[in-house]
Motif scaffolding. Structure first.
Motif, PDB file in Angstrom:
ATOM      1  N   THR A 139     -12.814 -14.848   3.678  1.00 35.36           N
ATOM      2  CA  THR A 139     -13.201 -13.794   2.742  1.00 35.36           C
ATOM      3  C   THR A 139     -12.960 -12.423   3.339  1.00 35.36           C
ATOM      4  OG1 THR A 139     -14.895 -15.259   1.813  1.00 35.36           O
ATOM      5  CG2 THR A 139     -15.082 -12.925   1.303  1.00 35.36           C
ATOM      6  N   VAL A 140     -13.295 -12.260   4.616  1.00 36.77           N
ATOM      7  CA  VAL A 140     -13.066 -10.981   5.308  1.00 36.77           C
ATOM      8  C   VAL A 140     -11.589 -10.617   5.284  1.00 36.77           C
ATOM      9  CG1 VAL A 140     -13.031  -9.899   7.599  1.00 36.77           C
ATOM     10  CG2 VAL A 140     -15.099 -11.038   6.784  1.00 36.77           C
ATOM     11  N   GLU A 141     -10.740 -11.579   5.617  1.00 36.07           N
ATOM     12  CA  GLU A 141      -9.292 -11.333   5.646  1.00 36.07           C
ATOM     13  C   GLU A 141      -8.798 -10.821   4.301  1.00 36.07           C
ATOM     14  OE1 GLU A 141      -5.371 -11.650   7.479  1.00 36.07           O
ATOM     15  OE2 GLU A 141      -7.379 -11.798   8.321  1.00 36.07           O
ATOM     16  N   ASN A 142      -9.205 -11.482   3.233  1.00 36.34           N
ATOM     17  CA  ASN A 142      -8.764 -11.088   1.897  1.00 36.34           C
ATOM     18  C   ASN A 142      -9.306  -9.717   1.504  1.00 36.34           C
ATOM     19  OD1 ASN A 142      -7.560 -11.638  -0.794  1.00 36.34           O
ATOM     20  ND2 ASN A 142      -9.703 -11.642  -1.435  1.00 36.34           N
ATOM     21  N   MET A 143     -10.585  -9.482   1.757  1.00 32.86           N
ATOM     22  CA  MET A 143     -11.200  -8.218   1.364  1.00 32.86           C
ATOM     23  C   MET A 143     -10.621  -7.045   2.133  1.00 32.86           C
ATOM     24  SD  MET A 143     -15.208  -9.269   0.806  1.00 32.86           S
ATOM     25  CE  MET A 143     -15.696  -7.561   0.493  1.00 32.86           C
ATOM     26  N   GLN A 144     -10.336  -7.242   3.414  1.00 29.79           N
ATOM     27  CA  GLN A 144      -9.716  -6.169   4.202  1.00 29.79           C
ATOM     28  C   GLN A 144      -8.357  -5.788   3.625  1.00 29.79           C
ATOM     29  OE1 GLN A 144      -9.569  -7.816   8.165  1.00 29.79           O
ATOM     30  NE2 GLN A 144     -11.526  -6.923   8.766  1.00 29.79           N
ATOM     31  N   ASN A 145      -7.568  -6.791   3.276  1.00 29.02           N
ATOM     32  CA  ASN A 145      -6.187  -6.553   2.851  1.00 29.02           C
ATOM     33  C   ASN A 145      -6.073  -5.855   1.504  1.00 29.02           C
ATOM     34  OD1 ASN A 145      -5.426  -7.807   5.198  1.00 29.02           O
ATOM     35  ND2 ASN A 145      -4.738  -9.700   4.239  1.00 29.02           N
ATOM     36  N   ILE A 146      -7.094  -5.969   0.660  1.00 26.95           N
ATOM     37  CA  ILE A 146      -7.003  -5.352  -0.671  1.00 26.95           C
ATOM     38  C   ILE A 146      -7.905  -4.123  -0.807  1.00 26.95           C
ATOM     39  CG2 ILE A 146      -6.326  -7.520  -1.761  1.00 26.95           C
ATOM     40  CD1 ILE A 146      -9.166  -7.818  -2.803  1.00 26.95           C
ATOM     41  N   GLY A 147      -8.471  -3.655   0.324  1.00 24.77           N
ATOM     42  CA  GLY A 147      -9.226  -2.408   0.298  1.00 24.77           C
ATOM     43  C   GLY A 147     -10.689  -2.532  -0.073  1.00 24.77           C
ATOM     44  N   LYS A 148     -11.232  -3.748  -0.035  1.00 22.60           N
ATOM     45  CA  LYS A 148     -12.627  -3.942  -0.398  1.00 22.60           C
ATOM     46  C   LYS A 148     -13.602  -3.560   0.718  1.00 22.60           C
ATOM     47  CE  LYS A 148     -12.357  -5.666  -4.620  1.00 22.60           C
ATOM     48  NZ  LYS A 148     -13.027  -5.026  -5.784  1.00 22.60           N
TER      49      LYS A 148
END
Length: 338
Positions: free
Chosen positions: A235-244
């Motif tokens: 979840t961290v990886e995805n959220m970091q990559n999309i600016g969350k």
């Protein structure tokens, strides 16, 4: 005919078995038991008294996106370790490893870097690149860092230990210590306060003297620790990559290598980043340097140029003009002494 029938039965059997396995996996993942994680108060990072707290805000977002039932408790540092050992809590949510034994934990990947710089009123601090350059100097530092194996091993520096962030900055304001070891984000917040008060801002060492980071640390006694950590990391990886990460961290621009080319890319989000925000203020979340080949990612969409990215962002005052996350009423006495 019989062979075809047998093959069909085997095929259906395999599909049924896979269906059962996938169903079991989905059930086991979706039914992770509730967890309770603790951390000590850490100004602008962790708090439970209504003060700005980046990590509380960030982790609440992460756990919501990950569909994890996790309760965050803020407690005195003296009670944190024993609470984990006795099973009162399942682990720590703002764990920083500076040489301690972590064998009792399963650790997540670093979700937010903690870069420790030497800062000073004196611009000569920009010549400091290594701890030996501070030999013989008095250096203010918080106990959370000083009372660790890493800093206890530094014998030639006169550390002035302090129980709180405020006390550490007070040493610098009162000129009792010419240097302070603190995190990049804390120094930034203090500089915002100084700049808003038309005071000269702090100067930084040439590079960070320590690179570590915040992690989840789940006790190995927790039955679903591995699944929790895996889901958290993904979840961290995805959220970091999309600016969350930008909004809960209160940072207009972040940087990270999102495509594995060895070059960090600039990450913004329309919820907080404005077209006027300076990309030079980007906070690195993976220590990878940017370059002319860097992409610009807004709301998960990549742009090859800054101008294209800016066109996708709302207009408005830059975030650099905001109020500091440090409490101005509390720090007012330091500003008067500056």
């Amino acid at each position: 005919m019989e062979r075809n029938l047998l093959g069909t039965r085997i095929s259906h059997g395999i599909k049924y078995l896979l269906f059962i396995i996938m169903g079991w996996l989905c059930f086991s993942i979706s039914t992770l038991k509730a967890s309770t994680l603790g951390a000590a108060n850490f100004e602008t990072y962790v708090s439970d008294d209504g003060e700005p707290a980046r990590i509380n805000a960030l982790l609440e977002d992460i756990f919501q996106h990950a569909d994890l039932d996790v309760t965050l408790l803020v407690m005195r540092d003296a009670f944190l370790g024993s609470a984990v050992l006795t099973g009162k809590i399942d682990g720590e949510f703002a764990y920083i490893n500076l040489g301690e034994d972590s064998d009792q934990f399963l650790l997540s990947r670093v979700y937010l870097p903690v870069t420790l710089y030497a800062v000073s009123k004196d611009p000569q601090v920009s010549n400091v690149k290594l701890f030996p350059h501070l030999k013989g100097s008095r250096v203010a530092i918080e106990n959370r860092f000083a009372n660790t194996p890493h800093f206890r091993s530094l014998k030639d520096i006169k550390f002035s230990r302090n129980p709180t962030t405020f006390d550490a900055f007070k040493q610098l304001a009162d000129d009792r210590a010419p240097y302070l070891i603190t995190t990049e984000l804390l120094a930034r917040e203090f500089n915002i306060m100084l700049a808003n008060d038309n005071e000269e801002t702090l100067h930084f060492s040439a590079k960070p003297l320590v690179k570590t980071g915040l992690q989840l640390a789940i006790s190995k006694k927790v039955s679903n620790a591995t699944q929790l950590i895996e889901r958290f990391n993904n979840t961290v990886e995805n959220m970091q990559n999309i600016g969350k990460f930008n909004l809960p961290l209160n940072l207009a621009w972040l940087s990270k290598d999102i495509n594995g080319d060895g070059v960090a890319d600039y990450i913004g989000h329309s919820s907080i980043t404005r077209s006027s925000d300076d990309i030079e203020s980007a906070f690195s979340i993976d220590h990878t340097p940017t370059s002319e080949a860097s992409l610009f990612v807004i709301d998960g969409i990549s742009y090859s140029s800054l101008s294209e990215a800016q066109a996708a962002l709302p207009e408005g005052a830059p975030l650099a003009g905001r109020e500091s996350m440090l409490d101005k009423t509390t720090y007012q006495q330091l500003l008067r002494r500056w």
